[in-house]
Design a protein around this motif. Structure first.
Motif, PDB file in Angstrom:
ATOM      1  N   GLY A  56       9.268  -4.467  -4.328  1.00  0.00           N
ATOM      2  CA  GLY A  56       8.065  -4.358  -3.497  1.00  0.00           C
ATOM      3  C   GLY A  56       6.798  -4.420  -4.325  1.00  0.00           C
ATOM      4  N   ARG A  57       6.812  -3.754  -5.477  1.00  0.00           N
ATOM      5  CA  ARG A  57       5.620  -3.740  -6.330  1.00  0.00           C
ATOM      6  C   ARG A  57       5.319  -5.169  -6.821  1.00  0.00           C
ATOM      7  N   MET A  58       6.372  -5.854  -7.248  1.00  0.00           N
ATOM      8  CA  MET A  58       6.177  -7.220  -7.762  1.00  0.00           C
ATOM      9  C   MET A  58       5.773  -8.179  -6.635  1.00  0.00           C
ATOM     10  N   LEU A  59       6.381  -8.009  -5.470  1.00  0.00           N
ATOM     11  CA  LEU A  59       6.058  -8.870  -4.325  1.00  0.00           C
ATOM     12  C   LEU A  59       4.598  -8.670  -3.904  1.00  0.00           C
ATOM     13  N   ALA A  60       4.174  -7.426  -3.867  1.00  0.00           N
ATOM     14  CA  ALA A  60       2.781  -7.137  -3.493  1.00  0.00           C
ATOM     15  C   ALA A  60       1.835  -7.811  -4.478  1.00  0.00           C
ATOM     16  N   GLY A  61       2.184  -7.762  -5.775  1.00  0.00           N
ATOM     17  CA  GLY A  61       1.364  -8.432  -6.796  1.00  0.00           C
ATOM     18  C   GLY A  61       1.261  -9.926  -6.511  1.00  0.00           C
ATOM     19  N   ARG A  62       2.392 -10.524  -6.120  1.00  0.00           N
ATOM     20  CA  ARG A  62       2.394 -11.972  -5.827  1.00  0.00           C
ATOM     21  C   ARG A  62       1.503 -12.309  -4.636  1.00  0.00           C
ATOM     22  N   LEU A  63       1.497 -11.425  -3.646  1.00  0.00           N
ATOM     23  CA  LEU A  63       0.731 -11.707  -2.422  1.00  0.00           C
ATOM     24  C   LEU A  63      -0.715 -11.250  -2.520  1.00  0.00           C
ATOM     25  N   GLY A  64      -1.011 -10.433  -3.523  1.00  0.00           N
ATOM     26  CA  GLY A  64      -2.341  -9.836  -3.610  1.00  0.00           C
ATOM     27  C   GLY A  64      -2.532  -8.741  -2.579  1.00  0.00           C
ATOM     28  N   TRP A  65      -1.425  -8.147  -2.140  1.00  0.00           N
ATOM     29  CA  TRP A  65      -1.479  -7.049  -1.177  1.00  0.00           C
ATOM     30  C   TRP A  65      -1.258  -5.723  -1.913  1.00  0.00           C
ATOM     31  N   GLU A  66      -1.465  -4.636  -1.178  1.00  0.00           N
ATOM     32  CA  GLU A  66      -1.256  -3.305  -1.763  1.00  0.00           C
ATOM     33  C   GLU A  66       0.228  -2.934  -1.639  1.00  0.00           C
ATOM     34  N   PHE A  67       0.765  -2.289  -2.687  1.00  0.00           N
ATOM     35  CA  PHE A  67       2.142  -1.796  -2.600  1.00  0.00           C
ATOM     36  C   PHE A  67       2.131  -0.312  -2.254  1.00  0.00           C
ATOM     37  N   LEU A  68       2.938   0.066  -1.275  1.00  0.00           N
ATOM     38  CA  LEU A  68       3.088   1.480  -0.925  1.00  0.00           C
ATOM     39  C   LEU A  68       4.570   1.841  -0.873  1.00  0.00           C
ATOM     40  N   ASP A  69       4.889   3.036  -1.360  1.00  0.00           N
ATOM     41  CA  ASP A  69       6.269   3.528  -1.369  1.00  0.00           C
ATOM     42  C   ASP A  69       6.300   4.758  -0.461  1.00  0.00           C
ATOM     43  N   LEU A  70       7.085   4.688   0.603  1.00  0.00           N
ATOM     44  CA  LEU A  70       7.058   5.774   1.590  1.00  0.00           C
ATOM     45  C   LEU A  70       7.422   7.125   0.955  1.00  0.00           C
ATOM     46  N   ASP A  71       8.439   7.131   0.086  1.00  0.00           N
ATOM     47  CA  ASP A  71       8.834   8.384  -0.567  1.00  0.00           C
ATOM     48  C   ASP A  71       7.686   8.964  -1.403  1.00  0.00           C
ATOM     49  N   ALA A  72       6.986   8.075  -2.123  1.00  0.00           N
ATOM     50  CA  ALA A  72       5.873   8.547  -2.970  1.00  0.00           C
ATOM     51  C   ALA A  72       4.756   9.114  -2.101  1.00  0.00           C
ATOM     52  N   LEU A  73       4.510   8.497  -0.939  1.00  0.00           N
ATOM     53  CA  LEU A  73       3.470   9.015  -0.040  1.00  0.00           C
ATOM     54  C   LEU A  73       3.859  10.397   0.486  1.00  0.00           C
ATOM     55  N   ILE A  74       5.144  10.558   0.828  1.00  0.00           N
ATOM     56  CA  ILE A  74       5.626  11.858   1.331  1.00  0.00           C
ATOM     57  C   ILE A  74       5.462  12.920   0.237  1.00  0.00           C
ATOM     58  N   GLU A  75       5.861  12.550  -0.981  1.00  0.00           N
ATOM     59  CA  GLU A  75       5.768  13.506  -2.099  1.00  0.00           C
ATOM     60  C   GLU A  75       4.309  13.912  -2.354  1.00  0.00           C
ATOM     61  N   ALA A  76       3.416  12.925  -2.287  1.00  0.00           N
ATOM     62  CA  ALA A  76       2.002  13.222  -2.553  1.00  0.00           C
ATOM     63  C   ALA A  76       1.453  14.167  -1.477  1.00  0.00           C
TER      64      ALA A  76
END
Ligand code: S3P
Length: 198
Positions: free
Chosen positions: A24-44
């Motif tokens: 997801g992180r690499m794909l977002a970089g390719r598209l120029g979009w933001e990468f978000l990880d649901l688990d990381a958002l929950i943890e934060a």
């Protein structure tokens, strides 16, 4: 599926070890979009790690946080979102994913044994080799659902058809590197234009 102007978010699903966050992180970089990880958002938001949430409040509480966080995150545009492996098991989550306009879902698939090996490699401290590992305790430190591997395999069997039904595309990742998986997704999306800014 071509990535149309109406597509505003790509959601990656699959069991633990599928590579949702790395891809997801690499794909977002390719598209120029933001990468978000649901688990990381929950943890934060919780101020605790996922294993700490499971230990302090139990899995049902984690699932409630997961659904709440998914609902708010799907309001964001031009994102690649990596879900936790269990999120699609919940009917409300599936309805949210299916009914939020502009949302395309991609299932990263691999056999259970491949996924567990990947989780084990991720869980190993760098100096430890695989033959010294005690798999379930080590795995459970970062992924509580893997404390019992038989139960985890049963979850995999339940979830697999759910991931398939939900997905616009399924990518078989067992033989692919991260780069190859991203390339396979991009080819399914059709011609990717210049990066789209949020
Ligand atoms: C879970 C998967 C984990 C995390 C939690 C529960 C599951 O995410 O959400 O430990 O039930 O499959 P990953 O798939 O990113 O490891």
């Amino acid at each position: 599926m071509t990535l149309l102007p109406c597509h505003r978010r790509l959601v990656l699903t699959g069991f633990m070890g599928a590579g949702k966050s790395t891809v997801g992180r690499m794909l977002a970089g390719r598209l120029g979009w933001e990468f978000l990880d649901l688990d990381a958002l929950i943890e934060a938001q919780a101020g605790k790690t996922i294993p700490a949430i499971f230990a302090a409040h139990g899995e049902p509480h984690f699932r409630m946080l997961e659904s709440q966080t998914l609902a708010t995150t799907l309001g964001r545009n031009h994102i690649v979102l990596a879900l936790g492996g269990g999120a699609p098991e919940n009917l409300t989550n599936r309805l949210l994913l299916e009914q939020t306009p502009g949302t395309a879902t991609i299932f990263l698939d691999a056999p259970f044994s491949v996924l567990i090996d990947r989780c084990l490699i991720q869980a190993l401290p760098p100096e430890q080799n695989l033959s010294n590992a005690a798999p379930p305790p080590l795995l459970a430190q970062s992924r509580p659902v893997l404390a019992d591997l038989e139960a985890a395999e049963a979850r995999f069997r339940v979830r697999h058809p759910i991931y398939r039904r939900l997905a616009h595309h399924t990518i078989q990742t067992a033989e692919l590197s991260t780069e190859q998986t991203v390339a396979a997704i991009v080819s399914k999306l059709g011609p990717v234009r210049a990066p789209v800014q949020p």
